[in-house]
Design a protein around this motif. Structure first.
Motif: not given
Length: 698
Positions: A439, A442-443, A446-447, A449-450, A453
């Motif tokens: 997890r 994954e966090q 995600r960070s 990827l953000d 982006r």
């Protein structure tokens, strides 16, 4: 005959290995039937038209059930023949013998019908198997009784007595002998061997005491409890064997004039056939009592074995799952089991928590309260099982646990209900895996990827700003460049006064560079219009050959200066298409100009115009330096220049081919390239002959 287990049809005892082996077994079985039938006739009670017992019936049915279906007619015929001969040898007339032989054959056919489609031999391990055998025995014995009654009707006025005796003796023989020959489940040790020895001795003593002496009639059922004892303790194999042995002993002793039945019949002056009827009734009753008990005993033993195996397997799985927590609770949440994986994960031992704790010990209290509030529940453990109260089979979610040492874990917890044998819910099962690392990874992902982006969005905005800047600058520069070129034209025309040869040469160079710069500005503006969607076409019906000729005329100066031979190959008639002639001319000029730049003096450029029906094409092929394979995919990118062009200092901005692609795509066409280094390149512009309604008409 005994069965080692369920075999395929016709493979029992090796009968189907070879025809000779099957014939040997078949003949041996018929010999046994013959001698059993003969013995039964010889030992029939005096003045009786039927034997007191008829074991040949049971053996005959067993033979039929072990016979392959395609060989069954031959077996039935053999049984009819040997039982007829046995009756004749026993002293009966041919008419009576044939009737009894037919009775035996009919019985076998009826019983075999009940087992049609079954394997050979059929199984005998469940109560439905016993029910099937009882129905088959009753139907088969009934058929034999009817045929036997018809046979003796002309000889004995009491045909009903004969039918009753035949029915009893045949049904008893089938129920006692056939179960021994069926496929049984594997033997299981229900009781100690010493108990089997004691029970067998007691059974022998009881049978001997009751049927070896002049016993009283009520004592005839004395062996039954002992048979039930054996059935309940030792299962169907032992029960069937003891039933057969005790039945043979009872029959032999009764035929010898001993036991309760001969004396009772003599005292009550009943027909002699009644002796056999009473004996077989006792045997049938014994079979119907002991065999169900034996089958239930085997089924119970099998169920207990499966349950024990399942429990051992579950216990092994729970202990082997050293990295997975498996926890069970009762309905209110008290822990009832806590495996090694839970101990490793949380730090508590099973002794610490079983019977003393609930999952509240390790669940994060704040998270429980938060999720309880979200679900509209009172704070507590009910939030863990609330999704299951609607009938769901399980629920899986991430939860925060805290170990005994205070460390925080993120676990993926699946909760499901536990039920007892009657289907009542008795508690809950939780299976959890530590996913903390996953997890958190994954966090982090995600960070990342953000951030990527956001960076991509900024790049898009920068690219848009760059495009807007280029468009703005190009637009602002075009007007003064147009003015510069106009003034240069007036100077070259001597409109503003005569110029010297040196001045004229300088003005001509300036004019060429100014026009190059203006063309670059036009190309930048064109690309800007393509990107912001304002690039509209002025479509009209035009001739592609004329467009190409005009492009070549515009490039006359460049062609002459290059020293390259340029040749146009076009059809004799027009090649019409719907297009913006100005933009198509620009695309052709860029392709030809590109070919001239990369073709050494003395080389050749061939331009071919083709009418391909639904499409038209212009191919520009040269004998120049060619393009490396790794550069082909980037040729149409803006501002891209091949390393060879940079190395050879070939003039250009890297916009020409990107403009060609933009014009082609806006016309719903395409541009392709085929090139080999050192051999030249061929660019092909392919356009549809007609356009849809998307283009702006002229």
């Amino acid at each position: 005959m005994s069965s080692p287990g369920r075999l395929r049809d016709g493979e029992a005892a090796g009968w189907s290995t070879t025809p000779h082996a099957w014939v040997a077994w078949w003949a041996a079985a018929l010999v046994v039937i013959f001698f059993l039938a003969s013995a039964s006739v010889w030992l029939a009670p005096p003045q009786s038209s039927v034997a007191a017992w008829w074991p040949a019936s049971g053996v005959a049915v067993a033979l039929a059930l072990w016979t392959r279906r395609d060989r069954l007619p031959l077996t039935v015929l053999g049984i009819a023949v040997v039982t007829t001969l046995a009756n004749v040898w026993g002293g009966r007339s041919w008419e009576t013998a044939v009737g009894f032989g037919v009775a035996n054959a009919c019985e076998v056919v009826v019983v075999a019908w009940f087992y049609r489609g079954a394997s050979a031999p059929p199984g005998f391990s469940r109560l439905p198997d016993l029910g099937r055998l009882v129905l088959a025995a009753a139907a088969g014995a009934g058929a034999a009784a009817v045929v036997a009654g018809v046979t003796v009707a002309g000889l004995d006025p009491s045909a009903f007595v004969t039918m009753r005796a035949v029915f009893a003796s045949h049904a008893a023989a089938i129920l006692i002998i056939v179960p021994m020959t069926m496929a049984h489940p594997p033997a299981r040790g229900h009781a100690p061997r010493q108990e089997l020895v004691v029970q067998s001795v007691v059974l022998a003593l009881v049978v001997g005491a009751v049927f070896g002496t002049k016993g009283e009639l009520p004592l005839a059922f004395a062996p039954m409890p002992v048979l039930v004892w054996g059935a309940a303790r030792f299962g169907v194999r032992i029960a069937a064997a003891q039933l057969l042995l005790s039945g043979v002993a009872m029959s032999l002793l009764t035929t010898a004039g001993r036991g309760p039945f001969p004396f009772a019949v003599e005292r009550l002056d009943y027909p002699p056939e009644t002796v056999g009827t009473l004996l077989q009734a006792v045997l049938v009753a014994s079979a119907l009592v002991s065999l169900p008990v034996a089958l239930l005993t085997d089924e119970l033993a099998a169920s207990l074995t499966r349950a024990r195996t399942s429990a051992e397997t579950l216990e092994g799985v729970m202990e082997a799952a050293t990295q997975t927590a498996i926890i069970t609770t009762d309905l209110v949440g008290n822990v009832t089991s806590f495996n090694a994986g839970a101990e490793n994960l949380l730090g508590w031992t099973a002794a610490d928590v079983v019977g003393h704790a609930t999952p509240a010990w390790w669940h994060d209290a704040d998270q429980l309260d938060l999720r309880s509030a979200e679900a509209g529940l009172e704070p507590g453990l009910r939030v863990l099982v609330e999704p299951l109260e609607g009938g769901s089979a399980s629920d899986r979610r991430d939860w925060v646990w805290r170990t005994r040492a205070g460390e925080e874990l993120i676990v993926s917890l699946r909760v499901s209900p536990r039920h007892d044998a009657e289907g009542r819910r008795i508690g809950w099962l939780g299976i959890a895996e530590d996913v903390t690392r996953n997890r958190r990874a994954e966090q982090v992902l995600r960070s990342a990827l953000d951030r990527e982006r956001e960076a991509g969005q900024r790049l898009v905005e920068l690219d848009r700003a760059k495009t807007d800047f280029i468009a703005s600058v190009s637009h602002e520069l075009r007007t003064p460049m147009t003015s510069v070129i106009g003034n240069l034209e007036m100077l070259l025309d001597d409109s503003l006064g005569a110029t010297t040869p040196a001045q004229r040469l300088a003005l001509q160079r300036t004019d060429r560079n100014a026009r190059r710069l203006l063309m670059m500005l036009e190309e930048l503006l064109l690309l800007s219009r393509v990107e912001d969607g304002t690039f509209d076409l002025r479509v009209r019906r035009t001739d592609l050959v004329e467009i190409v000729e005009q492009a070549l005329h515009t490039l006359d100066v460049a062609r002459g200066r290059s020293g390259v031979d340029v040749e146009l190959h076009a059809p004799g008639e027009q090649v019409e298409l719907d297009a913006d002639a100005e933009q198509v001319e620009r695309a052709v000029m860029n392709l030809v100009s590109n070919a001239l730049k990369f073709t050494p003096a003395g080389g050749r450029v061939d331009i071919r115009v083709r009418d391909e029906g639904a499409t038209v094409s212009v191919s520009v092929g040269d004998t120049g330096v060619g393009i490396a394979p790794e550069d082909v995919d980037r040729l149409f990118d803006r501002f891209y220049r091949a390393p060879s062009a940079v190395r050879e200092a070939v003039p250009g901005t890297g916009l020409g081919l990107s403009i060609v692609r933009a014009i082609a795509e806006r016309h719903h066409g395409s541009v392709t390239v085929d090139s080999r280094p050192g051999e030249g390149s061929t660019f092909t512009l392919r356009l549809p002959a007609t356009q849809g309604d998307e283009s702006t008409p002229a």
